[in-house]
Design a protein around this motif. Sequence first.
Motif, PDB file in Angstrom:
ATOM      1  N   ALA A 266       0.811  -1.209   0.000  1.00  0.00           N
ATOM      2  CA  ALA A 266       0.000   0.000   0.000  1.00  0.00           C
ATOM      3  C   ALA A 266       0.850   1.267   0.000  1.00  0.00           C
ATOM      4  N   SER A 267       2.096   1.180   0.488  1.00  0.00           N
ATOM      5  CA  SER A 267       2.918   2.382   0.594  1.00  0.00           C
ATOM      6  C   SER A 267       3.783   2.618  -0.636  1.00  0.00           C
ATOM      7  N   GLU A 268       3.516   1.930  -1.731  1.00  0.00           N
ATOM      8  CA  GLU A 268       4.283   2.175  -2.953  1.00  0.00           C
ATOM      9  C   GLU A 268       4.016   3.583  -3.459  1.00  0.00           C
ATOM     10  N   GLU A 269       4.996   4.147  -4.134  1.00  0.00           N
ATOM     11  CA  GLU A 269       4.911   5.528  -4.579  1.00  0.00           C
ATOM     12  C   GLU A 269       3.795   5.717  -5.606  1.00  0.00           C
ATOM     13  N   VAL A 270       3.054   6.806  -5.434  1.00  0.00           N
ATOM     14  CA  VAL A 270       1.958   7.114  -6.339  1.00  0.00           C
ATOM     15  C   VAL A 270       2.548   7.736  -7.602  1.00  0.00           C
ATOM     16  N   VAL A 271       2.141   7.248  -8.758  1.00  0.00           N
ATOM     17  CA  VAL A 271       2.617   7.794 -10.027  1.00  0.00           C
ATOM     18  C   VAL A 271       1.706   8.953 -10.409  1.00  0.00           C
ATOM     19  N   ARG A 272       2.302  10.148 -10.542  1.00  0.00           N
ATOM     20  CA  ARG A 272       1.527  11.344 -10.862  1.00  0.00           C
ATOM     21  C   ARG A 272       1.659  11.662 -12.347  1.00  0.00           C
ATOM     22  N   GLU A 273       0.558  12.093 -12.924  1.00  0.00           N
ATOM     23  CA  GLU A 273       0.528  12.497 -14.330  1.00  0.00           C
ATOM     24  C   GLU A 273       0.751  14.005 -14.436  1.00  0.00           C
ATOM     25  N   PRO A 274       1.464  14.476 -15.448  1.00  0.00           N
ATOM     26  CA  PRO A 274       1.606  15.926 -15.646  1.00  0.00           C
ATOM     27  C   PRO A 274       0.259  16.569 -15.960  1.00  0.00           C
ATOM     28  N   LYS A 275       0.049  17.789 -15.422  1.00  0.00           N
ATOM     29  CA  LYS A 275      -1.178  18.549 -15.684  1.00  0.00           C
ATOM     30  C   LYS A 275      -0.815  19.718 -16.590  1.00  0.00           C
ATOM     31  N   ILE A 276      -0.958  19.496 -17.891  1.00  0.00           N
ATOM     32  CA  ILE A 276      -0.578  20.504 -18.882  1.00  0.00           C
ATOM     33  C   ILE A 276      -1.792  20.797 -19.749  1.00  0.00           C
ATOM     34  N   ASP A 277      -2.060  22.111 -19.992  1.00  0.00           N
ATOM     35  CA  ASP A 277      -3.235  22.472 -20.793  1.00  0.00           C
ATOM     36  C   ASP A 277      -2.934  22.382 -22.288  1.00  0.00           C
ATOM     37  N   ALA A 278      -3.903  22.777 -23.120  1.00  0.00           N
ATOM     38  CA  ALA A 278      -3.784  22.642 -24.574  1.00  0.00           C
ATOM     39  C   ALA A 278      -2.649  23.501 -25.157  1.00  0.00           C
ATOM     40  N   GLN A 279      -2.307  24.621 -24.486  1.00  0.00           N
ATOM     41  CA  GLN A 279      -1.220  25.480 -24.966  1.00  0.00           C
ATOM     42  C   GLN A 279       0.148  25.030 -24.454  1.00  0.00           C
ATOM     43  N   GLY A 280       0.212  23.916 -23.736  1.00  0.00           N
ATOM     44  CA  GLY A 280       1.478  23.404 -23.222  1.00  0.00           C
ATOM     45  C   GLY A 280       1.937  24.099 -21.959  1.00  0.00           C
ATOM     46  N   ARG A 281       0.986  24.665 -21.196  1.00  0.00           N
ATOM     47  CA  ARG A 281       1.319  25.379 -19.963  1.00  0.00           C
ATOM     48  C   ARG A 281       0.848  24.595 -18.750  1.00  0.00           C
TER      49      ARG A 281
END
Length: 161
Positions: A21-36
Amino acid sequence: MSEQATPAEGFDALRGLGTAASEEVVREPKIDAQGRAYATGKRKNAIARVWIKPGNGKITINGRDQEVYFARPVLRMMIAQPLELTDRAGQFDVIATVEGSGLSGQAGAVRHAISKALTYYEPGLRPVLKPHGLLTRDPRVVERKKYGKAKARRSFQFSKR
């Protein structure tokens, strides 16, 4: 009776569950349509909205260059801190709108927002920024004035006669 597990064996089984249960959570990048990447940072009564995108390191605050808006070098150093810690200075353009509080509070809010935006753009940078406290919102705010007091805690001058 011999088929029941002893309490120690039960805890060993729970320990095995804890590692999964304590394995590292994989986070996804949060990037908008303009690449910001967008983030909001706060400090005292200041609120900063920041967009970061790949560029040549230009930092714009409320439509003005950082040297014009934050004239004091200490404030510019505060803003650049997350970019320097992650070795991303000169790789991202920063566009910020900030309001409320004074210049020092605004610089702290922009620093908080840049740190959050960097972790949204590159989630792998979180372990670099977290130990330095750049992802934590500083909770200290001005204490309110109380009735019967001159300021928040200061009493009126005492008169013996």
